[in-house]
Motif scaffolding. Sequence first.
Motif, mmCIF file in Angstrom:
data_model
loop_
_atom_site.group_PDB
_atom_site.id
_atom_site.type_symbol
_atom_site.label_atom_id
_atom_site.label_comp_id
_atom_site.label_asym_id
_atom_site.label_seq_id
_atom_site.Cartn_x
_atom_site.Cartn_y
_atom_site.Cartn_z
ATOM 1 N N SER A 99 11.694 28.587 49.661
ATOM 2 C CA SER A 99 12.366 27.355 50.092
ATOM 3 C C SER A 99 13.372 26.916 49.038
ATOM 4 C CB SER A 99 11.346 26.247 50.360
ATOM 5 O OG SER A 99 10.559 25.980 49.210
ATOM 6 N N PHE A 100 14.496 26.416 49.514
ATOM 7 C CA PHE A 100 15.592 25.963 48.662
ATOM 8 C C PHE A 100 15.940 24.525 49.018
ATOM 9 C CE2 PHE A 100 16.016 30.522 48.847
ATOM 10 C CZ PHE A 100 16.396 30.888 47.569
ATOM 11 N N TYR A 101 15.933 23.658 48.008
ATOM 12 C CA TYR A 101 16.384 22.281 48.169
ATOM 13 C C TYR A 101 17.841 22.236 47.757
ATOM 14 C CZ TYR A 101 16.958 17.318 46.701
ATOM 15 O OH TYR A 101 17.408 16.028 46.500
ATOM 16 N N LEU A 102 18.714 21.939 48.706
ATOM 17 C CA LEU A 102 20.135 21.776 48.427
ATOM 18 C C LEU A 102 20.340 20.320 48.020
ATOM 19 C CD1 LEU A 102 21.667 23.808 51.383
ATOM 20 C CD2 LEU A 102 20.866 24.610 49.151
ATOM 21 N N LYS A 103 20.407 20.105 46.726
ATOM 22 C CA LYS A 103 20.412 18.764 46.145
ATOM 23 C C LYS A 103 21.835 18.244 45.964
ATOM 24 C CE LYS A 103 18.652 16.217 42.176
ATOM 25 N NZ LYS A 103 17.883 16.331 40.925
ATOM 26 N N ALA A 104 22.105 17.139 46.627
ATOM 27 C CA ALA A 104 23.410 16.484 46.509
ATOM 28 C C ALA A 104 23.192 15.050 46.044
ATOM 29 C CB ALA A 104 24.130 16.498 47.861
ATOM 30 N N SER A 105 24.107 14.550 45.250
ATOM 31 C CA SER A 105 24.017 13.172 44.765
ATOM 32 C C SER A 105 24.338 12.198 45.893
ATOM 33 C CB SER A 105 24.996 12.960 43.616
ATOM 34 O OG SER A 105 26.331 13.009 44.103
ATOM 35 N N ILE A 106 23.957 10.959 45.691
ATOM 36 C CA ILE A 106 24.281 9.909 46.666
ATOM 37 C C ILE A 106 25.793 9.849 46.866
ATOM 38 C CG2 ILE A 106 24.232 7.427 47.132
ATOM 39 C CD1 ILE A 106 21.557 7.378 45.508
ATOM 40 N N LYS A 107 26.527 9.878 45.765
ATOM 41 C CA LYS A 107 27.995 9.806 45.834
ATOM 42 C C LYS A 107 28.558 10.951 46.673
ATOM 43 C CE LYS A 107 32.060 9.651 42.836
ATOM 44 N NZ LYS A 107 32.557 9.709 41.462
ATOM 45 N N GLU A 108 28.075 12.164 46.438
ATOM 46 C CA GLU A 108 28.542 13.338 47.186
ATOM 47 C C GLU A 108 28.183 13.213 48.667
ATOM 48 O OE1 GLU A 108 30.414 17.027 47.806
ATOM 49 O OE2 GLU A 108 30.467 15.753 46.029
ATOM 50 N N LEU A 109 26.977 12.758 48.958
ATOM 51 C CA LEU A 109 26.543 12.608 50.346
ATOM 52 C C LEU A 109 27.377 11.556 51.072
ATOM 53 C CD1 LEU A 109 22.703 12.896 49.795
ATOM 54 C CD2 LEU A 109 24.164 14.552 50.989
ATOM 55 N N VAL A 110 27.695 10.477 50.386
ATOM 56 C CA VAL A 110 28.546 9.443 51.001
ATOM 57 C C VAL A 110 29.916 10.037 51.326
ATOM 58 C CG1 VAL A 110 29.751 7.253 50.592
ATOM 59 C CG2 VAL A 110 27.325 7.477 50.000
ATOM 60 N N LEU A 111 30.478 10.801 50.396
ATOM 61 C CA LEU A 111 31.774 11.447 50.650
ATOM 62 C C LEU A 111 31.707 12.365 51.871
ATOM 63 C CD1 LEU A 111 32.929 12.459 47.046
ATOM 64 C CD2 LEU A 111 34.060 10.837 48.582
ATOM 65 N N ARG A 112 30.641 13.125 51.976
ATOM 66 C CA ARG A 112 30.500 14.079 53.073
ATOM 67 C C ARG A 112 30.195 13.409 54.405
ATOM 68 N NH1 ARG A 112 27.080 19.232 50.668
ATOM 69 N NH2 ARG A 112 28.373 19.604 48.837
ATOM 70 N N LEU A 113 29.437 12.313 54.368
ATOM 71 C CA LEU A 113 28.939 11.720 55.608
ATOM 72 C C LEU A 113 29.745 10.535 56.137
ATOM 73 C CD1 LEU A 113 25.124 11.877 54.790
ATOM 74 C CD2 LEU A 113 26.359 13.270 56.478
ATOM 75 N N MET A 114 30.561 9.939 55.314
ATOM 76 C CA MET A 114 31.286 8.724 55.721
ATOM 77 C C MET A 114 32.094 8.955 57.002
ATOM 78 S SD MET A 114 31.474 5.631 54.824
ATOM 79 C CE MET A 114 32.383 4.270 55.516
#
Length: 173
Positions: A99-114
């Motif tokens: 199993s692999f956890y693809l770890k992204a920061s809150i800042k990165e996730l906001v950029l990707r999901l906004m």
Amino acid sequence: MNIILLGYMGSGKSTLGRKLATALEYPFIDLDDYIEEKEQQPISEIFKTKGEIYFRKKEHEYLKALLKTSTKVVLALGGGTPCYANNMTLIQEQPNTTSFYLKASIKELVLRLMHERAKRPILSRIETEEDLTEFIGKHLFERTSFYNEADVVIDVNQTTEIAILDQVMSHLV
């Protein structure tokens, strides 16, 4: 070997999963898509008509069945999958599974999901970047301990897909 990709929505599980499956010549399964196909309705509709408890029960059943019958598959989990019904224990107990956890920061996730909020029912009512940051922060706080149970943690912040793919592949050799 089964390869399980987990992490928060927007971390790249499905995108990486497809590329990884192609490189390994394995089938790719997105658990959310699989559930929608088996249940013959979108997850948002399942939540609306049957509730989250029903969904989480089905999610666990389908995950268990896929792990039991698969020997070479790349499986992308839903963002909440590791956090319910002892799913991480189920994954960890599987032979020949990494199993692999693809770890992204809150800042990165906001950029990707906004700009994807309309496509993601859970985010569709969030209007501002500040509210999205708070929402993701709370979710990650609740979920990170489960995600960190993965065999391998890969930081996906500001990294190219090729670099991430190379990192995953290096753990499979």
